[in-house]
Enzyme design. Structure first.
Site, PDB file in Angstrom:
ATOM      1  N   GLU A  42       0.817  -1.228   0.000  1.00 58.17           N
ATOM      2  CA  GLU A  42       0.000   0.000   0.000  1.00 58.17           C
ATOM      3  C   GLU A  42       0.845   1.270   0.000  1.00 58.17           C
ATOM      4  O   GLU A  42       0.794   2.077   0.930  1.00 58.17           O
ATOM      5  CB  GLU A  42      -0.972  -0.002   1.188  1.00 58.17           C
ATOM      6  CG  GLU A  42      -2.016  -1.078   1.063  1.00 58.17           C
ATOM      7  CD  GLU A  42      -3.091  -0.997   2.142  1.00 58.17           C
ATOM      8  OE1 GLU A  42      -3.007  -0.118   3.013  1.00 58.17           O
ATOM      9  OE2 GLU A  42      -4.026  -1.815   2.092  1.00 58.17           O
ATOM     10  N   GLU A  78      -5.034  -8.656   0.930  1.00 61.91           N
ATOM     11  CA  GLU A  78      -5.690  -8.257   2.190  1.00 61.91           C
ATOM     12  C   GLU A  78      -7.165  -7.996   1.950  1.00 61.91           C
ATOM     13  O   GLU A  78      -7.539  -7.405   0.930  1.00 61.91           O
ATOM     14  CB  GLU A  78      -5.104  -6.953   2.763  1.00 61.91           C
ATOM     15  CG  GLU A  78      -3.808  -7.101   3.490  1.00 61.91           C
ATOM     16  CD  GLU A  78      -3.303  -5.799   4.098  1.00 61.91           C
ATOM     17  OE1 GLU A  78      -4.122  -4.982   4.577  1.00 61.91           O
ATOM     18  OE2 GLU A  78      -2.079  -5.609   4.088  1.00 61.91           O
TER      19      GLU A  78
HETATM   20  C1  BG6 Z   1      -4.012  -2.035   5.561  1.00 63.71           C
HETATM   21  C2  BG6 Z   1      -2.627  -2.348   6.040  1.00 63.71           C
HETATM   22  O1  BG6 Z   1      -4.005  -0.739   5.096  1.00 63.71           O
HETATM   23  O2  BG6 Z   1      -5.033  -2.006   6.493  1.00 63.71           O
HETATM   24  C3  BG6 Z   1      -2.574  -3.165   7.324  1.00 63.71           C
HETATM   25  O3  BG6 Z   1      -1.875  -2.963   5.044  1.00 63.71           O
HETATM   26  C4  BG6 Z   1      -3.593  -2.608   8.292  1.00 63.71           C
HETATM   27  O4  BG6 Z   1      -1.269  -3.157   7.830  1.00 63.71           O
HETATM   28  C5  BG6 Z   1      -4.967  -2.786   7.669  1.00 63.71           C
HETATM   29  O5  BG6 Z   1      -3.554  -3.157   9.567  1.00 63.71           O
HETATM   30  C6  BG6 Z   1      -6.084  -2.342   8.583  1.00 63.71           C
HETATM   31  O6  BG6 Z   1      -5.880  -1.041   8.996  1.00 63.71           O
HETATM   32  P1  BG6 Z   1      -6.323  -0.572  10.422  1.00 63.71           P
HETATM   33  O7  BG6 Z   1      -6.025   0.877  10.466  1.00 63.71           O
HETATM   34  O8  BG6 Z   1      -7.761  -0.825  10.530  1.00 63.71           O
HETATM   35  O9  BG6 Z   1      -5.531  -1.368  11.392  1.00 63.71           O
END
Ligand code: BG6
Length: 496
Positions: A170, A388
């Site tokens: 990202e 993800e």
């Molecule tokens: C993504 C990242 O943007 O979102 C992760 O790659 C991150 O590392 C995930 O944990 C969720 O984000 P957040 O802010 O809800 O923890």
């Protein structure tokens, strides 16, 4: 497109789950590891929820065998993790720390022992602090050589064991949060610096893809991008145009560079007009065009909805509040304010009335996931690895010691169903990693916002015993994997 029957997932589909070093490992200064920018930034009071940091996190560094055993019991086919650069080279560019390499080699061996495909991310936001101090981090081209050196060590040591590699996680998120919104290291608010640093990351991405193809010819590599489709708020053609601008600015700005080797014309011209375009040297274009990713990693959480910006008011969350009027054309704004708001003449973000939101205000949009997969595949023609996707929620440990996270099952089921439809449409998806396998440290939201299939018993202030407890969703996903997604239907049956 409506399909009466959905096609099945391919036999070798990589059902996986993901994590990042800083969010799970802990052991922040053990076995020779140097500090990263996150070790430093998270110690600035008020920057993270209840001042949480990753010093201990969920102690995966010491408990990786237990975590991998849980993955194996679930039947996981792939596990995406990131390597902490400052474990491998503590000051980012000097001596190599064998103990750091050993840790990841042991982790990879443990995964392979159970037939779990390792997916290695080279950079998940934790540049060594020494490089930040010495060169100003990603703002300097000096860092490209340091990054290549670090990657070369990993390619040579793990290239025969790890097939799937992710360059940057990202890039759109860490550059914006770090250089524009002051919410990630290096805690800067300056869009010109953001676009400059982003360009250096693009060059580093291209360099290591080329290097990888030389050293690991049988491996596959690509970046992981946080993609969100852009919707027009109405069918007014002016809003459609705004959505095109939004897509150009929020998605193509990165994906075109990764896949076509050049920046999209309209956004680049707009940035040049505002004096905030990155410095592109003649050799840069050749380098960017030479690097070809083998797949695209897509992280999907949500998209965005936009309308024409009539310059009447600044975009939501604009950190420099000021009033605009229709007779106050954008280009008449003082240069400094223009440069802080490059989106203003292109689109204006609004909330989408059709979508529900999570407790943290993120829109829940499974159909948007299908749209995202189709858009990316149609435009770039590369296999997609979903690296993800998941739901951040507050999970409660019941008195009987279980976690009944049906909301997470609903969320994942709905998204995987849309992925199955995208596959039936014709998109080539090679794998899907949920975020995340265990609970982990949310960069800014501590341990309150949880994503895992496995609960980790700790709070912000009390580390407790870090016991791992599989949630209801753990057993659900186990069944999805066992049946290769056959049970992904509109009807949810939870098995335990
Ligand atoms: C993504 C990242 O943007 O979102 C992760 O790659 C991150 O590392 C995930 O944990 C969720 O984000 P957040 O802010 O809800 O923890």
């Amino acid at each position: 497109m409506y399909h009466q029957n959905l096609e099945e997932f391919p036999e070798n589909f990589l059902w996986g789950s993901a994590s990042a070093a800083y969010q799970i490992e802990g052991a922040f200064d053990e076995d020779g590891k140097g500090p990263s920018v996150w070790d430093t930034f998270s110690k600035i009071p008020g920057k993270t929820f209840e001042n949480t940091n990753g010093d201990i996190a969920i102690d995966h560094y010491h408990r990786y065998k237990e975590d991998v055993r849980l993955m194996a019991e679930m039947g996981l086919k792939a596990y995406r993790f990131s390597v902490a650069w400052s474990r491998i080279i503590p000051d980012g560019e000097g001596e190599i720390n064998e103990a750091g390499i050993d840790f990841y080699e042991n982790l990879v061996d443990e995964l392979l022992l159970y037939g779990i495909e390792p997916v290695l991310t080279l950079y998940h936001w934790d540049i060594p602090q020494a490089l930040q101090d010495k060169y100003n981090g990603w703002e300097s081209r000096e860092v490209i050589g340091s990054f290549k050196k670090y990657c070369k060590v990993l390619f040579e040591r793990l290239g025969n064991k790890v097939k799937y590699w992710v360059t940057f996680n990202e890039q759109n998120v860490f550059t914006a949060m770090g250089y524009r919104w002051e919410t990630h290291p290096p805690n800067v608010s300056d869009v010109k610096r953001m676009f400059e640093a982003n360009h250096v990351v693009n060059l580093a991405n291209a360099e290591v893809i080329n290097l990888f193809h030389k050293i690991v010819p049988k491996g596959l590599i690509g970046p992981s991008f946080g993609y969100g489709p852009m919707y027009p708020a109405t069918s007014n053609p002016a809003d459609i145009l705004a959505a095109e601008n939004g897509n150009d600015f929020n998605n193509s700005w990165w994906l075109d560079v990764y896949c076509k080797g050049r920046y999209p014309v309209f956004t680049l011209k707009q940035l040049k007009k505002n004096g905030i375009a990155p410095t592109i040297l003649p050799d840069d274009e050749e380098l960017l065009a030479s690097a070809k990713p083998d797949f695209l990693g897509i992280n999907f959480y949500h998209g965005g909805t936009v309308q024409e910006n009539k310059l009447e008011k600044p975009i939501e969350n604009q950190h420099k509040e000021r009033a605009f009027s229709a007779t106050d054309p954008y280009l008449m704004q003082p240069k400094e304010e223009q440069s802080q708001s490059p989106e203003i003449p292109m689109f204006h973000s609004v909330s989408n009335p059709y979508l529900e939101k999570t407790n943290w205000g993120w829109e829940i949009d499974p159909v948007g996931f299908r749209i995202a997969l189709r858009e990316v595949y149609a435009r770039y023609d590369l296999p997609i690895f979903v690296t993800e996707n998941g739901l951040g929620a507050i999970d409660e440990l019941t008195e009987s010691g279980t976690i009944e996270d049906d909301y997470r099952i609903d969320y994942l089921n709905a998204h995987i169903l849309e992925m199955k439809k995208a596959l039936t449409d014709g998109v080539e998806v090679i794998g899907y990693c949920s975020w995340s396998f265990t609970d982990l440290l949310s960069w800014l939201n501590g341990y309150k916002k949880r994503y895992g299939f496995v609960y980790v018993d700790r709070t912000e202030q009390d580390v407790k015993d870090l016991q791992r407890i599989p949630k209801k969703s753990y057993y659900w996903y186990k069944n999805i994997i066992e049946t290769n997604g056959k049970n992904i239907t509109n009807k949810i049956e939870v098995l335990k």
